[in-house]
Motif scaffolding. Sequence first.
Motif, short mmCIF file in Angstrom:
data_model
loop_
_atom_site.label_atom_id
_atom_site.label_comp_id
_atom_site.label_asym_id
_atom_site.label_seq_id
_atom_site.Cartn_x
_atom_site.Cartn_y
_atom_site.Cartn_z
N LEU A 1 16.74 0.74 -2.51
CA LEU A 1 16.35 0.56 -3.92
C LEU A 1 16.06 1.93 -4.52
CD1 LEU A 1 13.80 -2.40 -4.02
CD2 LEU A 1 16.09 -2.38 -5.00
N ASP A 2 16.60 2.19 -5.69
CA ASP A 2 16.20 3.38 -6.43
C ASP A 2 14.85 3.12 -7.06
OD1 ASP A 2 18.52 4.90 -5.91
OD2 ASP A 2 19.59 3.88 -7.52
N ALA A 3 14.10 4.19 -7.32
CA ALA A 3 12.78 4.04 -7.92
C ALA A 3 12.85 3.40 -9.30
CB ALA A 3 12.07 5.39 -7.99
N GLN A 4 13.93 3.66 -10.01
CA GLN A 4 14.11 3.09 -11.34
C GLN A 4 15.29 2.13 -11.33
OE1 GLN A 4 11.89 3.75 -13.81
NE2 GLN A 4 10.83 5.03 -12.31
N LEU B 1 7.74 10.00 -2.74
CA LEU B 1 6.81 8.87 -2.76
C LEU B 1 6.62 8.30 -4.16
CD1 LEU B 1 4.14 10.02 -0.18
CD2 LEU B 1 5.77 8.14 0.04
N ALA B 2 7.04 9.01 -5.19
CA ALA B 2 6.92 8.49 -6.55
C ALA B 2 8.28 8.12 -7.14
CB ALA B 2 6.23 9.52 -7.44
N THR B 3 9.30 8.93 -6.85
CA THR B 3 10.57 8.73 -7.55
C THR B 3 11.77 8.64 -6.62
OG1 THR B 3 10.90 11.11 -7.80
CG2 THR B 3 9.73 9.96 -9.58
N GLY B 4 11.57 8.71 -5.31
CA GLY B 4 12.69 8.73 -4.38
C GLY B 4 13.30 7.36 -4.15
N ALA C 1 0.83 -1.21 0.00
CA ALA C 1 0.00 0.00 0.00
C ALA C 1 0.87 1.26 0.00
CB ALA C 1 -0.94 -0.01 1.21
N LEU C 2 1.93 1.25 0.79
CA LEU C 2 2.83 2.40 0.85
C LEU C 2 3.51 2.66 -0.49
CD1 LEU C 2 4.35 4.48 2.73
CD2 LEU C 2 6.11 2.72 2.94
N LEU C 3 3.84 1.59 -1.21
CA LEU C 3 4.60 1.71 -2.45
C LEU C 3 3.72 1.89 -3.69
CD1 LEU C 3 7.38 -0.95 -1.82
CD2 LEU C 3 7.48 1.54 -1.48
N ALA C 4 2.41 1.98 -3.51
CA ALA C 4 1.52 2.20 -4.66
C ALA C 4 1.94 3.49 -5.35
CB ALA C 4 0.07 2.27 -4.19
N GLY C 5 2.26 3.41 -6.60
CA GLY C 5 2.68 4.59 -7.36
C GLY C 5 4.16 4.89 -7.29
N ALA D 1 8.54 -2.11 -6.78
CA ALA D 1 7.78 -2.29 -5.54
C ALA D 1 7.74 -3.76 -5.14
CB ALA D 1 6.37 -1.73 -5.70
N GLU D 2 7.59 -4.64 -6.12
CA GLU D 2 7.56 -6.07 -5.83
C GLU D 2 8.91 -6.55 -5.30
OE1 GLU D 2 6.49 -4.66 -8.64
OE2 GLU D 2 4.35 -5.13 -8.68
N THR D 3 10.00 -6.01 -5.85
CA THR D 3 11.33 -6.35 -5.35
C THR D 3 11.48 -5.88 -3.91
OG1 THR D 3 12.30 -6.25 -7.55
CG2 THR D 3 13.81 -5.99 -5.69
N ALA D 4 11.00 -4.68 -3.60
CA ALA D 4 11.06 -4.16 -2.24
C ALA D 4 10.27 -5.05 -1.28
CB ALA D 4 10.54 -2.73 -2.19
#
Length: 183
Positions: free
Chosen positions: A178-181, A108-111, A62-66, A73-76
Amino acid sequence: MKRRTAHWAGAERREDGTGSADGTVREEAGESDPPAAGPLWERRLRRKDVRAVAEVRAELRALLAGWGGPGRAETAELLTSELVTNALVHTDGGAVVSARFDGGPAALATGRLRVEVRDFLARHPRAPTPGARAENGTGPLAGQEAATSGRGLSLVHALADGWGVRAHGVGKAVWFELDAQEP
C-alpha cells in the motif's frame, strides 16, 4: 486506477531483520529493482492461534500511527488480518507476519508499506473469479451466496496497490503493498 501485480524472487531476511532483498520485481511492463528496505516489524504466530489475529491488528495499528493518508492504516489492518486468518485457518502450521516500509528517512510517515504473511503450506491460494457462476451457469458458485468466508483475497485484490504470492522454503508468502497516499 492502475493495479500492479508483481512477484518478488529471493527477498529473504534473517531473524534479526537484516539481509538483502536482492530479488527483482517483475512487472507487466518489464523488470525493475525492488525499493530499498526500511524499518521492519515481524511476529511469529503459533499454529491455529486465531486469537493472534486481533493482537497482530493492534500491533500493526501502533506501528502505523502517523503513517499514510485517511483510511490507509485501517486498510492495511484489514488486509493483514485477512492474510493472517487465511494462514492460520487454512494451513497446519504457524505463520510469520512482517511489515516493512520503503522510502528512506520519512518511510514511517510517507513510505510504501509491504506486509507479508509466510506459512508452511506450498499450495498457493486462488482468488475467486469475479462474477463466477455455478457449473450450470445460473448463479453464484455453489455455497457462495451465503458463505461467511472466502472473500479475503478478493479484498486484497480490490484494495491493495499490489499483491502476490511467492514460494518460500517449504511454504509460501502472500504479500500486499500500500502506498501511504491513495493513488
